[in-house]
Design a protein around this motif. Structure first.
Motif, PDB file in Angstrom:
ATOM      1  N   ARG A 294       0.758  -1.044   0.065  1.00  0.00           N
ATOM      2  CA  ARG A 294      -0.141  -0.128  -0.074  1.00  0.00           C
ATOM      3  C   ARG A 294       0.827   1.377  -0.137  1.00  0.00           C
ATOM      4  O   ARG A 294       1.885   1.380   0.760  1.00  0.00           O
ATOM      5  N   THR A 295       0.534   2.150  -0.881  1.00  0.00           N
ATOM      6  CA  THR A 295       1.220   3.389  -0.845  1.00  0.00           C
ATOM      7  C   THR A 295       0.068   4.634  -0.952  1.00  0.00           C
ATOM      8  O   THR A 295      -0.971   4.394  -1.176  1.00  0.00           O
ATOM      9  N   ALA A 296       0.435   5.721  -0.308  1.00  0.00           N
ATOM     10  CA  ALA A 296      -0.368   6.784  -0.429  1.00  0.00           C
ATOM     11  C   ALA A 296       0.209   8.280  -0.097  1.00  0.00           C
ATOM     12  O   ALA A 296       1.417   8.197   0.290  1.00  0.00           O
ATOM     13  N   ASP A 297      -0.315   9.271  -0.353  1.00  0.00           N
ATOM     14  CA  ASP A 297       0.314  10.544  -0.462  1.00  0.00           C
ATOM     15  C   ASP A 297       0.466  11.165   1.001  1.00  0.00           C
ATOM     16  O   ASP A 297       1.506  11.577   1.030  1.00  0.00           O
ATOM     17  N   ASN A 298      -0.219  10.759   1.783  1.00  0.00           N
ATOM     18  CA  ASN A 298      -0.409  11.272   3.259  1.00  0.00           C
ATOM     19  C   ASN A 298       0.283  10.179   4.361  1.00  0.00           C
ATOM     20  O   ASN A 298      -0.110  10.151   5.331  1.00  0.00           O
TER      21      ASN A 298
END
Length: 365
Positions: A294-298
């Motif tokens: 999982r990757t995310a901006d925040n």
């Protein structure tokens, strides 16, 4: 007299066409669960560790000319307590496809559909499984239940605060399924309108499609779905799965990708599952290995892996004993801000491990 016999024959023919049936069915499944996490351990009884406990009614009426009307009403049961289960995971059982419901009551929120079928296929309307979940279910050796349930599905419950309806059921869903074809090809299209007023943002609408092939030992599916969420951005899911039955063993594989599109909070969750089922003695052995990133901006990127093994021992066509063992390892993977992916009520840290096993009995009726 002749006219009377003709009229009687016509009446009997009409009644034959209008034959109908209603069936009561269900599953009772209770298992002993033991989970050991680096934050918290848990032991106890739980429902639906091999198959989800449920009570259902289904009926069909022959309308003649190859057409039938049908309905299904199916409710969750917490077999270990005798109570109902409204929401197994946040957002997954909501009436509007975007918010959670309370636990504990008996509701027909597993499936609640009415429809028509004929040589052209079938159409149903109501609360039903999404095409993307049907793909998840088909390629998970553990059938989305218990300690070995697929990471691809279960991590989606926490992908967004509302959950991910793409990976289970949707309310207000209209579903069309093509008829069986000798080529082995099939298709399913499902649409749930956003039931919001014209002055409000579109919320809760679902669109999903699945294309499949099943002939001989080979089966394969590809599916995609989108759920409208104005506050956090739409959730989009794309999955592909395949399996081949060699007789002695049936290996299977699935790849799935979820995307969340809010500005400044874009997130991607992607993963794969490789597994197999095999007849063994009077039962079936099961195995799976899965990995999710999982990757995310925040948020910092994270990863979780799971290995699961199990065996189902059939005592009869309806009753079975089962056991499953699962080992999960988190590498900065977060289901919540402070916890990693966990099994049941056993809690692991974002860099911790959790081990769990199920031992239980299941019967169908």
């Amino acid at each position: 007299m002749k006219m009377k016999w003709i009229a009687l024959a016509a009446l009997l023919a009409t009644q034959a066409h209008a034959q109908s049936s209603v069936t009561l069915y269900g599953v009772m499944d209770v298992g002993f669960v033991s989970g050991s996490g680096d934050v918290a351990n848990w032991k106890g009884l739980a429902s639906g560790r091999n198959m989800s406990s449920r009570l259902g009614f289904r009926g069909a009426e022959d309308l003649g000319g190859g057409m039938k009307a049908s309905f299904v009403l199916e409710t969750d049961i917490a077999a270990d307590t005798g109570t109902g289960v409204t929401t197994p995971f946040a957002g997954w059982s909501s009436t509007d496809n975007k918010s959670a419901s309370a636990n504990g009551s008996l509701q027909f929120n597993r499936v609640s559909t009415i429809g028509l079928s004929g040589h052209w296929g079938s159409v149903t309307a109501g609360r039903n499984y999404t095409p993307t979940f049907l793909l998840d279910f088909a390629y998970d050796p553990f059938g989305e239940n218990g300690a070995g349930a697929s990471l691809l599905t279960m991590t989606s419950a926490y992908f967004n605060t509302a959950g991910s309806v793409n990976h289970l059921r949707a309310s207000n869903l209209i579903t069309y399924t093509t008829p069986a074809h000798s080529s082995g090809l099939s298709a399913m299209v499902a649409i749930a309108p956003s039931e919001t007023v014209s002055t409000a943002a579109k919320e809760g609408g679902v669109t999903s499609i699945k294309l499949g092939y099943a002939k001989g030992p080979l089966m394969a599916d590809i599916a995609s779905a989108q759920t409208k969420l104005a506050s956090s951005g739409d959730i989009k899911t794309t999955s592909i799965g395949a399996a081949y039955d060699f007789g002695a063993i049936k290996p299977m594989f699935e790849y799935s990708r979820d995307e969340l599109g809010a500005a400044g909070a874009n997130a991607v969750k992607k993963g794969y599952l490789a597994g197999a089922i095999a007849p063994l003695g009077s039962g079936q052995a099961r195995f799976s290995y899965s990995k999710v990133d999982r990757t995310a901006d925040n948020a910092t990127a994270g990863q979780v892996t799971q290995m699961a093994v199990g065996y189902v021992h059939n005592l009869s066509k309806r009753t079975a004993l089962y056991g499953t063992y699962s080992h999960v390892s988190n590498t900065n993977y977060r289901n919540t801000p402070n916890a990693g992916y966990s099994v049941g009520s056993a809690v692991s840290s974002i860099n911790g491990k959790v081990k769990a096993y199920d031992l239980g009995i299941r019967t169908t009726f």
